[in-house]
Enzyme design. Structure first.
Site, PDB file in Angstrom:
ATOM      1  N   LEU A  91       0.819  -1.211   0.000  1.00  0.00           N
ATOM      2  CA  LEU A  91       0.000   0.000   0.000  1.00  0.00           C
ATOM      3  C   LEU A  91       0.854   1.263   0.000  1.00  0.00           C
ATOM      4  CD1 LEU A  91      -2.849   1.217   0.199  1.00  0.00           C
ATOM      5  CD2 LEU A  91      -2.660   1.014   2.677  1.00  0.00           C
ATOM      6  N   LEU A  92       1.772   1.393   0.935  1.00  0.00           N
ATOM      7  CA  LEU A  92       2.608   2.589   1.006  1.00  0.00           C
ATOM      8  C   LEU A  92       3.621   2.629  -0.131  1.00  0.00           C
ATOM      9  CD1 LEU A  92       3.557   5.164   2.372  1.00  0.00           C
ATOM     10  CD2 LEU A  92       5.028   3.756   3.831  1.00  0.00           C
ATOM     11  N   ALA A  98       7.645  -5.156   4.849  1.00  0.00           N
ATOM     12  CA  ALA A  98       7.438  -5.730   6.184  1.00  0.00           C
ATOM     13  C   ALA A  98       6.369  -6.802   6.098  1.00  0.00           C
ATOM     14  CB  ALA A  98       7.001  -4.652   7.170  1.00  0.00           C
ATOM     15  N   TYR A 102       3.651  -8.552  15.891  1.00  0.00           N
ATOM     16  CA  TYR A 102       3.927  -7.569  14.846  1.00  0.00           C
ATOM     17  C   TYR A 102       4.605  -6.338  15.442  1.00  0.00           C
ATOM     18  CZ  TYR A 102       3.099  -3.757  11.571  1.00  0.00           C
ATOM     19  OH  TYR A 102       3.260  -2.653  10.767  1.00  0.00           O
ATOM     20  N   LYS A 138       8.529  -5.137  14.903  1.00  0.00           N
ATOM     21  CA  LYS A 138       8.817  -3.834  14.285  1.00  0.00           C
ATOM     22  C   LYS A 138       9.677  -2.973  15.213  1.00  0.00           C
ATOM     23  CE  LYS A 138       7.466  -2.237  10.875  1.00  0.00           C
ATOM     24  NZ  LYS A 138       8.121  -2.107   9.568  1.00  0.00           N
TER      25      LYS A 138
END
Length: 181
Positions: A12-13, A71, A135, A139
């Site tokens: 998406l990004l 990621a 998650y 991260k």
């Protein structure tokens, strides 16, 4: 024109960054499984879970800057496969940061607001992270690996929402689907 390498370019990004930057940058778009085709970008597939991939990408393409968007973001998959989450979200960013530090390549590492527990909200940069799931924890370890290997890297904690152009659901689409059901 500055060469910009974007990892996670099929996400998406990453995809939106490609579309935004293609008029002003020479782009190298890195994806893993989803093959990309975008005019104005050199699209390649690479597995960032392999320790030498970051060095090879920099050696072959000589970018001036890298935006690391790649990621494992599916929270459920991270819970089911914590070793995979650790490899992609913690170890791989560290390898990329090391390679950038060795070559003087600027690095922007995209992290997440999921490093916080969400109890309070309105978190500031100096607030103590308290991830509540695999998650977020992976991260956070990725942030730590990046800054340890490359203190001049920029780490951005954010939350991304919107519609995905790939055949997978973004968080927004997942919520909307659940609400509709």
């Amino acid at each position: 024109m500055e060469r910009l390498l974007i990892t996670g370019a099929s996400g998406l990004l990453g995809a939106n960054l490609l579309l935004t930057a293609r008029a002003s940058h020479q782009l190298i778009a890195v994806s893993h499984r989803h093959r990309l085709h975008l005019d104005g970008a050199k699209c390649i597939q690479a597995d960032l879970a392999e320790p030498e991939t970051a060095r090879e990408l920099i050696r072959m393409h000589r970018p001036q800057a890298i935006v690391h968007c790649a990621a494992l973001t599916d929270v459920d998959v991270c819970e089911e496969h914590p070793d995979r989450a650790e490899r992609l979200n913690a170890e791989a960013p560290g390898w990329l940061a090391e390679a950038c530090a060795a070559t003087g390549t600027r690095l922007i590492h995209i992290s997440t607001d999921a490093v916080f527990d969400g109890e309070r909200g309105n978190y500031a940069e100096g607030d103590v992270p308290r991830p509540v799931n695999t998650y977020g924890a992976s991260k956070l370890r990725g942030e730590q690996a990046v800054l340890s290997a490359n203190p001049s890297a920029l780490v951005i904690r954010t939350n991304i929402f919107g519609w995905n152009s790939q055949p997978k659901l973004s968080l927004s689409e997942w919520f909307l689907g659940r609400l509709r059901r």
